[in-house]
Design an enzyme around this catalytic site. Sequence first.
Site, PDB file in Angstrom:
ATOM      1  N   LYS A   1       0.882  -1.171   0.000  1.00 47.78           N
ATOM      2  CA  LYS A   1       0.000   0.000   0.000  1.00 47.78           C
ATOM      3  C   LYS A   1       0.913   1.211   0.000  1.00 47.78           C
ATOM      4  O   LYS A   1       1.429   1.631   1.036  1.00 47.78           O
ATOM      5  CB  LYS A   1      -0.892  -0.020   1.247  1.00 47.78           C
ATOM      6  CG  LYS A   1      -2.257   0.628   1.055  1.00 47.78           C
ATOM      7  CD  LYS A   1      -2.202   2.106   0.689  1.00 47.78           C
ATOM      8  CE  LYS A   1      -2.024   2.987   1.908  1.00 47.78           C
ATOM      9  NZ  LYS A   1      -1.795   4.412   1.531  1.00 47.78           N
TER      10      LYS A   1
ATOM     11  N   GLU B   1       8.205  16.370  15.626  1.00 50.66           N
ATOM     12  CA  GLU B   1       8.747  16.158  14.278  1.00 50.66           C
ATOM     13  C   GLU B   1       8.008  17.075  13.294  1.00 50.66           C
ATOM     14  O   GLU B   1       6.784  17.043  13.206  1.00 50.66           O
ATOM     15  CB  GLU B   1       8.571  14.699  13.850  1.00 50.66           C
ATOM     16  CG  GLU B   1       9.194  14.425  12.490  1.00 50.66           C
ATOM     17  CD  GLU B   1       8.900  13.009  11.970  1.00 50.66           C
ATOM     18  OE1 GLU B   1       7.742  12.570  12.033  1.00 50.66           O
ATOM     19  OE2 GLU B   1       9.850  12.361  11.494  1.00 50.66           O
TER      20      GLU B   1
ATOM     21  N   CYS C   1      13.439  10.804   7.192  1.00 52.69           N
ATOM     22  CA  CYS C   1      13.224  10.396   8.586  1.00 52.69           C
ATOM     23  C   CYS C   1      14.501  10.542   9.396  1.00 52.69           C
ATOM     24  O   CYS C   1      14.457  10.812  10.589  1.00 52.69           O
ATOM     25  CB  CYS C   1      12.733   8.960   8.633  1.00 52.69           C
ATOM     26  SG  CYS C   1      13.849   7.833   7.785  1.00 52.69           S
TER      27      CYS C   1
ATOM     28  N   GLU D   1       8.948   1.258  11.280  1.00 47.19           N
ATOM     29  CA  GLU D   1       9.981   2.292  11.161  1.00 47.19           C
ATOM     30  C   GLU D   1       9.245   3.625  11.185  1.00 47.19           C
ATOM     31  O   GLU D   1       8.450   3.906  10.283  1.00 47.19           O
ATOM     32  CB  GLU D   1      10.774   2.099   9.866  1.00 47.19           C
ATOM     33  CG  GLU D   1      11.615   0.829   9.931  1.00 47.19           C
ATOM     34  CD  GLU D   1      12.317   0.477   8.622  1.00 47.19           C
ATOM     35  OE1 GLU D   1      12.181   1.210   7.643  1.00 47.19           O
ATOM     36  OE2 GLU D   1      12.995  -0.564   8.604  1.00 47.19           O
TER      37      GLU D   1
HETATM   38  P1  NAD Z   1       1.944   8.400   7.528  1.00 45.87           P
HETATM   39  O1  NAD Z   1       2.064   7.632   8.788  1.00 45.87           O
HETATM   40  O2  NAD Z   1       0.973   9.506   7.469  1.00 45.87           O
HETATM   41  O3  NAD Z   1       1.537   7.418   6.321  1.00 45.87           O
HETATM   42  C1  NAD Z   1       2.312   6.296   5.996  1.00 45.87           C
HETATM   43  C2  NAD Z   1       1.429   5.272   5.324  1.00 45.87           C
HETATM   44  O4  NAD Z   1       0.473   4.767   6.256  1.00 45.87           O
HETATM   45  C3  NAD Z   1       0.632   5.813   4.138  1.00 45.87           C
HETATM   46  O5  NAD Z   1       0.641   4.860   3.125  1.00 45.87           O
HETATM   47  C4  NAD Z   1      -0.755   5.980   4.733  1.00 45.87           C
HETATM   48  O6  NAD Z   1      -1.788   5.908   3.779  1.00 45.87           O
HETATM   49  C5  NAD Z   1      -0.817   4.799   5.672  1.00 45.87           C
HETATM   50  N1  NAD Z   1      -1.773   4.904   6.775  1.00 45.87           N
HETATM   51  C6  NAD Z   1      -2.161   6.018   7.431  1.00 45.87           C
HETATM   52  N2  NAD Z   1      -3.021   5.691   8.425  1.00 45.87           N
HETATM   53  C7  NAD Z   1      -3.168   4.343   8.383  1.00 45.87           C
HETATM   54  C8  NAD Z   1      -3.933   3.412   9.154  1.00 45.87           C
HETATM   55  N3  NAD Z   1      -4.691   3.801  10.170  1.00 45.87           N
HETATM   56  N4  NAD Z   1      -3.860   2.112   8.826  1.00 45.87           N
HETATM   57  C9  NAD Z   1      -3.077   1.687   7.811  1.00 45.87           C
HETATM   58  N5  NAD Z   1      -2.338   2.527   7.045  1.00 45.87           N
HETATM   59  C10 NAD Z   1      -2.374   3.832   7.338  1.00 45.87           C
HETATM   60  O7  NAD Z   1       3.410   8.875   7.173  1.00 45.87           O
HETATM   61  P2  NAD Z   1       3.859   9.828   5.959  1.00 45.87           P
HETATM   62  O8  NAD Z   1       3.344  11.189   6.244  1.00 45.87           O
HETATM   63  O9  NAD Z   1       3.539   9.163   4.691  1.00 45.87           O
HETATM   64  O10 NAD Z   1       5.446   9.812   6.104  1.00 45.87           O
HETATM   65  C11 NAD Z   1       6.159  10.666   6.938  1.00 45.87           C
HETATM   66  C12 NAD Z   1       6.520   9.975   8.241  1.00 45.87           C
HETATM   67  O11 NAD Z   1       7.254   8.790   7.968  1.00 45.87           O
HETATM   68  C13 NAD Z   1       7.412  10.799   9.145  1.00 45.87           C
HETATM   69  O12 NAD Z   1       6.976  10.658  10.475  1.00 45.87           O
HETATM   70  C14 NAD Z   1       8.787  10.140   9.000  1.00 45.87           C
HETATM   71  O13 NAD Z   1       9.658  10.307  10.076  1.00 45.87           O
HETATM   72  C15 NAD Z   1       8.388   8.720   8.829  1.00 45.87           C
HETATM   73  N6  NAD Z   1       9.437   7.949   8.186  1.00 45.87           N
HETATM   74  C16 NAD Z   1      10.169   7.065   8.932  1.00 45.87           C
HETATM   75  C17 NAD Z   1      11.203   6.337   8.354  1.00 45.87           C
HETATM   76  C18 NAD Z   1      12.022   5.362   9.142  1.00 45.87           C
HETATM   77  O14 NAD Z   1      12.776   4.622   8.527  1.00 45.87           O
HETATM   78  N7  NAD Z   1      11.931   5.337  10.455  1.00 45.87           N
HETATM   79  C19 NAD Z   1      11.474   6.515   6.986  1.00 45.87           C
HETATM   80  C20 NAD Z   1      10.721   7.427   6.262  1.00 45.87           C
HETATM   81  C21 NAD Z   1       9.690   8.131   6.867  1.00 45.87           C
END
Ligand code: NAD
Length: 484
Positions: free
Chosen positions: A176, A388, A286, A252
């Site tokens: 997804k 963040e 991230c 992550e």
């Molecule tokens: P997000 O959590 O908003 O979304 C990530 C994914 O989760 C998307 O595909 C979204 O549609 C899905 N999603 C959202 N709610 C959900 C639910 N209730 N159930 C299932 N799926 C759901 O994150 P984002 O805004 O896309 O990305 C930015 C974030 O990602 C930042 O916090 C960043 O730090 C983090 N990040 C972490 C790493 C790491 O390796 N630790 C790497 C990259 C990004």
Amino acid sequence: MKQIQNFINGEFVSSAKTFEKRSPLNNAVIAAVHEADQTQVDAAVQAARSALQGAWGKLTIVDRVELLYGVANEINRRFDEFLEAECADTGKPMSLARHIDIPRGAANFKIFADIVKNVPTEFFEMSTPDGRGALNYATRSPVGVVGIVCPWNLPLLLMTWKAGPALACGNTIVVKPSEETPQTATLLGEVMNSVGIPKGVYNVVHGFGPNSAGEFLTRHQGVNAITFTGETRTGAAIMKAAADGARPVSLEMGGKNPAIIFADCDFDAAIEGTMRSVFSNCGQVCLGTERVYVERPLFEKFVAALKQGAESLKIGVPNDPSTGIGPLISQEHKNKVLSYYQKACDEGAFIVTGGGVPTMESDLANGAWVQPTIWTGLGDDAAVCREEIFGPCCHIFPFDSEEEVIRRANDTTYGLAASVWTSNLQRAHRVAGKIEAGLVWVNSWFLRDLRTPFGGAKQSGIGREGGVHSLEFYTELKNICIKL
Ligand code: NAD
């Protein structure tokens, strides 16, 4: 209008409902994305299950690995298409995606295929009362159907970072992608078909999180394990969904990473590294730095040099080679980042540079642009120093002692990464050991061998992936004991 469909059982599939994908550059609609409903997510999971029990499950590890080398080669052969698609979705500079996102997307298949092919197994001989003994050896089986939920900041890189090892270990997957970046995961469906990956091994369902494809996938009881990258609160929601059926998760998540600059550092290297860690990908990494601690004798000089660096970054479009920084991912994210720019003002920050929206020409005026921003003068408890932001910004603090800076760097609910800049080897080792994070760089940033463990401490993650550590999540270890 470009149509981005789901990829289920080797076919591109339309949905009854679509949503708009807008360009970060000017907010224009660039594609209609087909939003998978519950029935389509069911079909994707079923296809993945059938492939597991069928053609894919029957392949030898050698044949499976050969197919994954083919995927890596085909991504490289279609490099420019992936590059165009990734930059259209994200607005990031092509110079960045050309060196990081797309090559790593291909490498993730190659490297994990190599690791899985070469990993040794445990073997123990034991004695038995009858004197004949027994042999114990461990085998690794796939965990089954793996659900992969991805963010938008490094779409192909982060998705393949999970798809590569999952497939190399013999699993089948349903991906997804983020609703903001649907294109490269879809394009990868074409690659899978063209290199002969059996139908149903790789599936893509598009949509959002709650009440959409993300939730349908993570709640699906046909999914045996869930791996996620994204925000901490989303990870917590996914963990709850995974509790139903007691399914394993690898998470992550977010960060609020510190950089610690000691006065004895190589100044130019520290500035160059901190510039990249704060502003690369418009701060949407991230592992990026949002808190910079500088030892007091160096503070003024460091702030001045980082200001100069930030002001020299050219804000621009992806295909301009002189672009140093692109837009944020979306209007929604721009509003979030600007709300922090406002909070910094409200809390009394000194704005060293930036703090607003750059003036862009013609239709780019509607894009998700923000200025690279540096603040000083706030306390550790200010919102912009604790939460963040995920934008091109940082707060710089002075510090006076090693003990103090370690305490302050660790004063956060997050624990993803940190960087330490010093020429004192003993201190580097001491400080790195005391930082509560999954990854600490000394005199560098974003340098990592993919065989090493990757993941966050505290609320930045659960579990480690990378190298053989990925095998812990993507395989079931079984001990077989043969009485001789
Ligand atoms: P997000 O959590 O908003 O979304 C990530 C994914 O989760 C998307 O595909 C979204 O549609 C899905 N999603 C959202 N709610 C959900 C639910 N209730 N159930 C299932 N799926 C759901 O994150 P984002 O805004 O896309 O990305 C930015 C974030 O990602 C930042 O916090 C960043 O730090 C983090 N990040 C972490 C790493 C790491 O390796 N630790 C790497 C990259 C990004």
